[in-house]
Design a protein around this motif. Structure first.
Motif, short mmCIF file in Angstrom:
data_model
loop_
_atom_site.label_atom_id
_atom_site.label_comp_id
_atom_site.label_asym_id
_atom_site.label_seq_id
_atom_site.Cartn_x
_atom_site.Cartn_y
_atom_site.Cartn_z
N ALA A 268 54.75 -77.03 25.91
CA ALA A 268 54.67 -75.72 25.19
C ALA A 268 55.37 -75.79 23.93
CB ALA A 268 54.87 -74.45 25.74
N HIS A 269 55.79 -76.91 23.40
CA HIS A 269 56.82 -77.08 22.26
C HIS A 269 55.83 -76.68 20.87
CE1 HIS A 269 60.26 -78.44 19.73
NE2 HIS A 269 59.21 -79.40 19.24
N GLY A 270 54.52 -77.24 20.84
CA GLY A 270 53.73 -77.16 19.66
C GLY A 270 54.38 -78.00 18.45
N VAL A 271 54.37 -77.26 17.27
CA VAL A 271 54.92 -77.73 16.12
C VAL A 271 56.45 -77.81 16.04
CG1 VAL A 271 52.64 -77.45 15.01
CG2 VAL A 271 54.67 -75.58 14.82
N GLY B 271 66.31 -58.51 14.21
CA GLY B 271 66.84 -59.09 15.38
C GLY B 271 66.34 -59.21 16.82
N GLY B 272 64.99 -58.65 16.58
CA GLY B 272 64.07 -58.48 17.73
C GLY B 272 63.86 -59.81 18.37
N PHE B 273 63.54 -59.67 19.82
CA PHE B 273 63.37 -61.13 20.61
C PHE B 273 61.70 -61.30 20.43
CE2 PHE B 273 61.47 -62.93 24.43
CZ PHE B 273 62.17 -64.22 24.64
N LEU B 274 61.51 -62.69 20.40
CA LEU B 274 60.21 -63.30 20.65
C LEU B 274 60.37 -64.71 21.17
CD1 LEU B 274 58.53 -64.45 17.56
CD2 LEU B 274 60.73 -63.88 17.51
N GLN B 275 59.26 -65.13 21.65
CA GLN B 275 59.37 -66.51 22.46
C GLN B 275 59.85 -67.33 21.34
OE1 GLN B 275 58.89 -67.17 25.74
NE2 GLN B 275 58.41 -65.21 26.19
N ALA B 276 60.32 -68.65 21.82
CA ALA B 276 60.77 -69.55 20.64
C ALA B 276 59.86 -70.33 19.97
CB ALA B 276 61.80 -70.56 21.53
N THR B 277 58.72 -70.69 20.51
CA THR B 277 57.68 -71.47 19.84
C THR B 277 56.26 -70.59 19.85
OG1 THR B 277 56.73 -72.68 21.68
CG2 THR B 277 58.77 -73.58 20.68
N GLN B 278 55.54 -70.84 19.00
CA GLN B 278 54.10 -70.35 18.97
C GLN B 278 53.48 -70.57 19.98
OE1 GLN B 278 53.05 -67.70 16.62
NE2 GLN B 278 51.23 -67.62 17.87
N ALA B 279 53.31 -72.05 20.14
CA ALA B 279 52.65 -72.72 21.24
C ALA B 279 53.04 -72.03 22.60
CB ALA B 279 52.75 -74.01 21.20
N GLY B 280 54.33 -71.89 22.97
CA GLY B 280 55.03 -71.35 24.10
C GLY B 280 54.22 -70.27 24.43
N GLU B 281 54.52 -69.06 23.38
CA GLU B 281 54.00 -67.81 23.60
C GLU B 281 52.44 -67.84 23.98
OE1 GLU B 281 52.73 -64.43 20.57
OE2 GLU B 281 54.81 -64.56 20.70
N ASP C 61 57.30 -76.18 29.20
CA ASP C 61 58.25 -76.89 28.56
C ASP C 61 58.35 -76.20 26.99
OD1 ASP C 61 60.55 -78.35 27.78
OD2 ASP C 61 59.38 -80.17 27.55
N GLN C 62 58.72 -75.09 26.86
CA GLN C 62 59.04 -74.45 25.47
C GLN C 62 60.11 -75.30 24.73
OE1 GLN C 62 58.41 -70.12 23.34
NE2 GLN C 62 59.44 -70.20 25.43
N VAL D 37 63.72 -74.24 31.02
CA VAL D 37 62.28 -74.24 31.78
C VAL D 37 61.64 -72.75 31.90
CG1 VAL D 37 60.81 -74.89 33.56
CG2 VAL D 37 62.71 -76.36 33.27
N GLU D 38 60.61 -72.59 31.25
CA GLU D 38 59.81 -71.23 31.15
C GLU D 38 58.79 -71.47 32.60
OE1 GLU D 38 59.74 -68.47 29.52
OE2 GLU D 38 61.02 -69.20 27.89
N ILE D 39 58.71 -70.27 33.33
CA ILE D 39 58.05 -70.28 34.48
C ILE D 39 56.79 -68.97 34.55
CG2 ILE D 39 58.04 -70.34 37.18
CD1 ILE D 39 61.28 -70.73 35.36
#
Length: 420
Positions: free
Chosen positions: A107-110, A241-251, A392-393, A400-402
């Motif tokens: 889920a790394h994407g770009v 400062g808001g939270f979001l998933q580290a990669t677009q593909a991961g989200e 795997d983000q 590891v994301e689960i």
């Protein structure tokens, strides 16, 4: 200097060897290798690889081995995927759980769409800006990072300019830079209150690099454009400062798994909902009640939901689920619940869910240990694993994301009626 044989990779990605006085942890060594290492207690420093692992490949980043951002870059893809999946398998086994674990999903994407740079000042206010050195408090100056998304490649230079703009104070800084649809968004931590001159310097930096926004400890300094994200069909304004998933593909991968698991549910509780990573997508198919402790995130979620046609109703509730988890009575009206807590997990909420009659629960996590603990609580309350999938983000790191899907067999017939 000791010659060591590396038996396996540990949870941090370091090689674990057996020495006369006990285990030795050697960063950047791989399982099956014979190495020379300087040993001090349980820590080892890799000096030479005498017999390399067949799974060893060359690192692709010039900073690997110095920068602490990546733990494992030198494993073949198959060996790397096995190591990451087994981090989850081992954590579950230690918790007394042995469900089938799906293969690791890339889920790394770009690349990463957000990164935190650290700035420390040397003499005359000159900043040293980059990432923290592995297992040290020193900073590795980073000119470019290959795991960042293309839209975030200018981030090291942006962080340098921000640090120089605030150099007179000489305070250590953390500079979070996020790529948004509107351009880079910057949130600065560690400086404290800004003087008028410092604010003007930051405004000039924002204009020079066409930044969408700069904030200081979550307070806007300049907002030239609202930093927007696309979540499902909705455009969401990112709070400072808001939270979001580290990669677009991961989200997208996590959300696809969650939405598929909850397909057919009519009323869903989204706990630790944040900006609405799941809520706004689930609202395409169900009514959603979103709960989180951050009012700014919930406000952004609510505004996005109200302004997006065709979504079903999304209600919000500001609540600290660590201190006040939703109890069984609170949960009684939900067909299904998804929870996605911080790394510490959701122990109190998992206990409450275990005591509830919610037919279907989806647990999302970024920490294998806290996920295993929470999963054990759910299974002790009568839930059974339907599936568990690692993502795997955070490529090349030990994170590891689960997504785990849990169902109550005792109410399976009722669940089919509710979800049918």
């Amino acid at each position: 200097m000791q010659e060591l044989y590396v038996e396996r990779l540990g949870q941090r990605g370091e090689g674990i060897a057996r020495a006369p006085d006990g285990p030795v942890y050697v960063p950047y060594a791989l399982a099956g290798e014979t190495i020379l290492a300087e040993v001090s207690g349980e820590r080892g420093k890799l000096i030479e690889i005498l017999a390399p692992s067949p799974a060893r490949i060359d690192a692709f980043c010039q900073y690997y081995g110095v920068c602490g951002g990546c733990a494992v870059q030198t494993l073949t893809p198959d060996a790397y995927a096995d190591w990451k999946r087994n981090l989850l398998v081992d954590a579950l086994r230690h918790a007394g759980l042995t469900p089938p674990v799906d293969p690791l999903i890339d889920a790394h994407g770009v690349g990463r769409r957000r990164a935190t740079f650290h700035a420390r000042y040397e003499s005359a206010g000159r900043p040293k800006v980059g990432f923290m050195q592995a297992r040290a408090h020193e900073i590795v100056t980073i000119e470019a990072c290959p795991i960042l998304a293309p839209s975030l490649q200018p981030a090291p230079q942006i962080a340098q300019k921000i640090a120089r703009a605030l150099g007179a104070a000489g305070k250590p800084l953390d500079i979070l830079i996020t790529s948004t649809l509107s351009g880079p968004d910057v949130d600065i931590r560690g400086h404290g209150a800004l003087s008028p001159a410092e604010m003007q310097a930051l405004v000039r930096a924002a204009v020079a690099d066409d930044l969408a926004r700069i904030s200081n400890h979550g307070v806007r300094v300049i907002e030239r454009r609202v930093p927007l994200l696309r979540i499902g069909r909705a455009d969401v304004a990112l709070p400072p400062g808001g939270f979001l998933q580290a990669t677009q593909a991961g989200e997208e991968a996590l959300a696809a798994k969650v939405c598929a698991a909850l397909k057919g549910a009519r009323r869903i509780g989204d706990l630790f909902a944040g900006l609405g990573t799941f809520s706004l997508r689930l609202a395409e198919q169900a009514r959603v009640h979103a709960v989180d402790s951050e009012p700014a995130a919930l406000d952004a979620l609510s505004k996005a939901a109200r302004s997006t046609p065709s979504l079903q109703p999304v209600t919000i509730e500001t609540r600290d689920l660590f201190q006040r988890p939703l109890a069984a009575d609170d949960l009684a009206g939900f067909d299904a619940v998804v929870f996605d807590p911080p790394r510490a997990g959701a122990e109190a909420q998992a206990r409450a869910l275990a005591a509830s009659k919610v037919p279907l629960v989806v647990a999302v996590s970024c920490n294998v240990q806290s996920f295993a603990r929470d999963a054990a609580l759910l299974t002790s309350g009568g839930y059974q694993f339907e599936s568990v999938t690692p993502f795997d983000q955070f490529r090349y790191s030990p994170h590891v994301e689960i997504v785990g899907v849990f169902r109550r067999p005792a109410v399976r017939g009722r669940t089919r009626r509710l979800l049918g």
